[in-house]
Design a protein around this motif. Structure first.
Motif, PDB file in Angstrom:
ATOM      1  N   VAL A  20       0.877  -1.179   0.000  1.00 40.62           N
ATOM      2  CA  VAL A  20       0.000   0.000   0.000  1.00 40.62           C
ATOM      3  C   VAL A  20       0.908   1.220   0.000  1.00 40.62           C
ATOM      4  N   GLU A  21       0.984   1.907  -1.151  1.00 41.00           N
ATOM      5  CA  GLU A  21       1.918   3.025  -1.264  1.00 41.00           C
ATOM      6  C   GLU A  21       1.248   4.244  -1.899  1.00 41.00           C
ATOM      7  N   PRO A  22       1.448   5.434  -1.317  1.00 38.29           N
ATOM      8  CA  PRO A  22       0.982   6.657  -1.978  1.00 38.29           C
ATOM      9  C   PRO A  22       1.601   6.756  -3.369  1.00 38.29           C
ATOM     10  N   LEU A  23       0.836   7.249  -4.321  1.00 34.72           N
ATOM     11  CA  LEU A  23       1.320   7.290  -5.698  1.00 34.72           C
ATOM     12  C   LEU A  23       2.620   8.073  -5.830  1.00 34.72           C
ATOM     13  N   GLU A  24       2.746   9.166  -5.079  1.00 36.58           N
ATOM     14  CA  GLU A  24       3.923  10.019  -5.255  1.00 36.58           C
ATOM     15  C   GLU A  24       5.186   9.370  -4.700  1.00 36.58           C
ATOM     16  N   GLU A  25       5.047   8.287  -3.929  1.00 34.68           N
ATOM     17  CA  GLU A  25       6.209   7.634  -3.340  1.00 34.68           C
ATOM     18  C   GLU A  25       6.632   6.370  -4.090  1.00 34.68           C
ATOM     19  N   ILE A  26       5.925   6.008  -5.132  1.00 35.67           N
ATOM     20  CA  ILE A  26       6.237   4.766  -5.837  1.00 35.67           C
ATOM     21  C   ILE A  26       7.421   4.982  -6.777  1.00 35.67           C
ATOM     22  N   ASP A  27       8.412   4.140  -6.635  1.00 34.88           N
ATOM     23  CA  ASP A  27       9.593   4.166  -7.489  1.00 34.88           C
ATOM     24  C   ASP A  27       9.349   3.240  -8.682  1.00 34.88           C
ATOM     25  N   PRO A  28       9.283   3.768  -9.912  1.00 33.98           N
ATOM     26  CA  PRO A  28       9.018   2.913 -11.074  1.00 33.98           C
ATOM     27  C   PRO A  28      10.098   1.874 -11.333  1.00 33.98           C
ATOM     28  N   GLU A  29      11.271   2.034 -10.716  1.00 35.74           N
ATOM     29  CA  GLU A  29      12.293   0.996 -10.833  1.00 35.74           C
ATOM     30  C   GLU A  29      11.929  -0.230 -10.009  1.00 35.74           C
ATOM     31  N   ARG A  30      11.066  -0.041  -9.021  1.00 35.00           N
ATOM     32  CA  ARG A  30      10.641  -1.157  -8.173  1.00 35.00           C
ATOM     33  C   ARG A  30       9.251  -1.660  -8.535  1.00 35.00           C
ATOM     34  N   LEU A  31       8.363  -0.718  -8.906  1.00 34.08           N
ATOM     35  CA  LEU A  31       6.967  -1.080  -9.104  1.00 34.08           C
ATOM     36  C   LEU A  31       6.382  -0.267 -10.254  1.00 34.08           C
ATOM     37  N   LEU A  32       5.998  -0.951 -11.318  1.00 31.69           N
ATOM     38  CA  LEU A  32       5.330  -0.331 -12.459  1.00 31.69           C
ATOM     39  C   LEU A  32       3.839  -0.633 -12.402  1.00 31.69           C
ATOM     40  N   TYR A  33       3.024   0.361 -12.774  1.00 36.18           N
ATOM     41  CA  TYR A  33       1.589   0.106 -12.833  1.00 36.18           C
ATOM     42  C   TYR A  33       0.982   0.833 -14.033  1.00 36.18           C
ATOM     43  N   ALA A  34      -0.073   0.256 -14.548  1.00 48.51           N
ATOM     44  CA  ALA A  34      -0.920   0.901 -15.549  1.00 48.51           C
ATOM     45  C   ALA A  34      -2.323   0.381 -15.285  1.00 48.51           C
ATOM     46  N   ILE A  35      -3.144   1.207 -14.660  1.00 49.61           N
ATOM     47  CA  ILE A  35      -4.507   0.828 -14.275  1.00 49.61           C
ATOM     48  C   ILE A  35      -5.447   1.848 -14.872  1.00 49.61           C
ATOM     49  N   GLY A  36      -6.298   1.391 -15.793  1.00 47.31           N
ATOM     50  CA  GLY A  36      -7.128   2.327 -16.527  1.00 47.31           C
ATOM     51  C   GLY A  36      -6.254   3.296 -17.289  1.00 47.31           C
ATOM     52  N   ALA A  47      10.175  -5.416 -20.260  1.00 46.95           N
ATOM     53  CA  ALA A  47       9.834  -5.343 -21.682  1.00 46.95           C
ATOM     54  C   ALA A  47       8.442  -5.897 -21.936  1.00 46.95           C
ATOM     55  N   ILE A  48       8.102  -6.984 -21.264  1.00 52.88           N
ATOM     56  CA  ILE A  48       6.775  -7.568 -21.426  1.00 52.88           C
ATOM     57  C   ILE A  48       5.719  -6.604 -20.899  1.00 52.88           C
ATOM     58  N   PHE A  49       6.010  -5.944 -19.769  1.00 52.43           N
ATOM     59  CA  PHE A  49       5.084  -4.936 -19.246  1.00 52.43           C
ATOM     60  C   PHE A  49       4.831  -3.867 -20.305  1.00 52.43           C
ATOM     61  N   GLU A  50       5.892  -3.378 -20.909  1.00 52.21           N
ATOM     62  CA  GLU A  50       5.766  -2.298 -21.892  1.00 52.21           C
ATOM     63  C   GLU A  50       4.974  -2.726 -23.118  1.00 52.21           C
ATOM     64  N   LEU A  51       5.120  -3.968 -23.538  1.00 51.20           N
ATOM     65  CA  LEU A  51       4.568  -4.416 -24.819  1.00 51.20           C
ATOM     66  C   LEU A  51       3.177  -5.019 -24.718  1.00 51.20           C
ATOM     67  N   THR A  52       2.670  -5.184 -23.498  1.00 51.73           N
ATOM     68  CA  THR A  52       1.355  -5.784 -23.340  1.00 51.73           C
ATOM     69  C   THR A  52       0.269  -4.723 -23.196  1.00 51.73           C
ATOM     70  N   ILE A  90       0.640  -4.719 -13.785  1.00 53.06           N
ATOM     71  CA  ILE A  90       1.529  -4.512 -12.650  1.00 53.06           C
ATOM     72  C   ILE A  90       2.847  -5.204 -12.958  1.00 53.06           C
ATOM     73  N   GLY A  91       3.955  -4.519 -12.688  1.00 50.84           N
ATOM     74  CA  GLY A  91       5.273  -5.128 -12.775  1.00 50.84           C
ATOM     75  C   GLY A  91       6.011  -4.888 -11.474  1.00 50.84           C
ATOM     76  N   LEU A  92       6.273  -5.936 -10.718  1.00 51.33           N
ATOM     77  CA  LEU A  92       6.888  -5.807  -9.405  1.00 51.33           C
ATOM     78  C   LEU A  92       8.346  -6.233  -9.474  1.00 51.33           C
ATOM     79  N   ALA A  93       9.248  -5.239  -9.499  1.00 46.48           N
ATOM     80  CA  ALA A  93      10.696  -5.441  -9.509  1.00 46.48           C
ATOM     81  C   ALA A  93      11.052  -6.578 -10.465  1.00 46.48           C
ATOM     82  N   ASP A  94      11.828  -7.558  -9.994  1.00 46.96           N
ATOM     83  CA  ASP A  94      12.190  -8.691 -10.842  1.00 46.96           C
ATOM     84  C   ASP A  94      11.382  -9.931 -10.488  1.00 46.96           C
TER      85      ASP A  94
END
Length: 340
Positions: free
Chosen positions: A38-54, A117-122, A128-132
């Motif tokens: 559970v993380e505030p949006l402004e604190e999410i590091d895209p190197e650790r957690l990627l999201y695309a929701i709606g 890469a799969i996150f980007e291309l889907t 959701i992409g969680l680190a590795d």
């Protein structure tokens, strides 16, 4: 992973607090509700957690590089191995201990693309992409909550190859699929009634088309709606955890079916079939984390596990269920990548 996680009670408290403050946040809840983010949006590091929701994402737009030749090599378990888990579930169904159980399996897959890469291309409503660890590209909504407190769920049950002759009629007229869908709709309606008033089925058994890298699928969904109380923003976490785990990926009756699933399945679901979502300060959108590709701990580069499955009822045929599990092992590449 270097990201804070919480068990259910602490995660619910954080969601409630951020909701009451009107503070936008992202959340992930694993299937067992023991490793929640559970993380505030402004604190999410895209190197650790990627999201695309709606329409909301933290993935920076990048110029598309030339892709290598697409490699996707699933190694499906033998039918006999699947049958052992199927028969465990079927014995319980025939004993009357469950009406519907969602049986899933982890399929090893070799792919020449990285998880980012799969996150980007889907393409999917919930990514959701969680680190590795994993990437999820789910088409299934868990619940949406409007700013006025309207809550809606869209359980998805019933899948067929869109290329089959008269596919839509076949899936809608299949007695097994109809019974399975009716059971889930009834379960979700009862779940929503625990947190909302005036719960009703707004749309029953409509068909969506989903593009994949190996052809289109048709999937059957329904829409169930209710009304939360005006103070729902300060109870977001309490509401969500009363509905978990998601009925569409467990079964009915839920408590006993969870025990049957634990007996039949031979692996830890982890975040697969948990939920992900985003509260934007006024409304909430969340999805069930199906269509899930995971990097196993200690696995070689390019070696993944794809987790998939389907609902089993007393009418189920083991061969047909095995084929459905295999059919769901796909990646929903964007249209321009499918047309390469």
């Amino acid at each position: 992973m270097n990201i804070d996680t919480y068990e259910a009670s602490a995660a619910a408290e954080r969601m409630n607090r951020y909701g009451a403050e009107g503070r936008p946040f992202l959340f992930l809840v694993d299937y067992a509700m023991r490793e929640c983010v559970v993380e505030p949006l402004e604190e999410i590091d895209p190197e650790r957690l990627l999201y695309a929701i709606g329409s909301r994402t933290n993935a920076a737009a990048r110029k598309r590089e030339t892709l290598p030749e697409w490699v996707w090599e699933p190694r499906f378990c033998p039918q006999e191995e699947y049958d052992r888990a199927f028969d465990t579930v079927m014995r319980q169904l025939r004993a009357g201990n469950s009406y519907l159980a969602n049986l899933t399996y982890a399929t090893p897959v070799r792919c020449n693309l990285s998880l980012p890469a799969i996150f980007e291309l889907t393409e999917a409503r919930y990514k959701i992409g969680l680190a590795d660890r994993f990437v999820c590209f789910s088409p299934e909504t868990f619940v949406r909550i409007g700013s006025d407190g309207t809550i809606a769920s869209f359980p998805m049950k019933g899948t067929i190859d869109a290329g089959l002759p008269d596919a839509e009629r076949r899936i809608l007229n299949d007695p097994k699929e109809a019974a399975e869908h009716a059971t889930i709709v009834d379960l979700i309606r009862n779940d929503l009634s625990r947190v909302a008033a005036g719960v009703k089925v707004a749309r029953y058994r409509y068909v969506d088309r989903i593009r994949t890298h190996c052809g289109d699928l048709l999937q059957v969904s329904s829409e169930i709606r209710g009304q939360l109380s005006p103070d729902w923003h300060g109870r977001i976490g309490s509401v969500l955890f009363k509905l978990l785990p998601a009925g569409s990926v467990t079964g009915a009756p839920k408590p006993r079916t969870l025990e049957i699933i634990a007996e039949a399945e031979t692996y830890d679901r982890g975040y697969y079939t948990g939920i992900c979502g985003l509260f934007d300060g006024e409304k909430l959108d969340s999805g069930v984390m199906i269509r899930f590709l995971e990097q196993p701990v200690g696995g070689a580069e390019g070696e993944y596990l794809f987790k998939s499955g389907g609902g089993i009822t007393h009418r189920s045929d083991r061969g047909a269920e095995y084929e459905e599990m295999k059919k769901k092992v796909y990646v929903p590449l964007r249209r321009n990548d499918l047309d390469r």
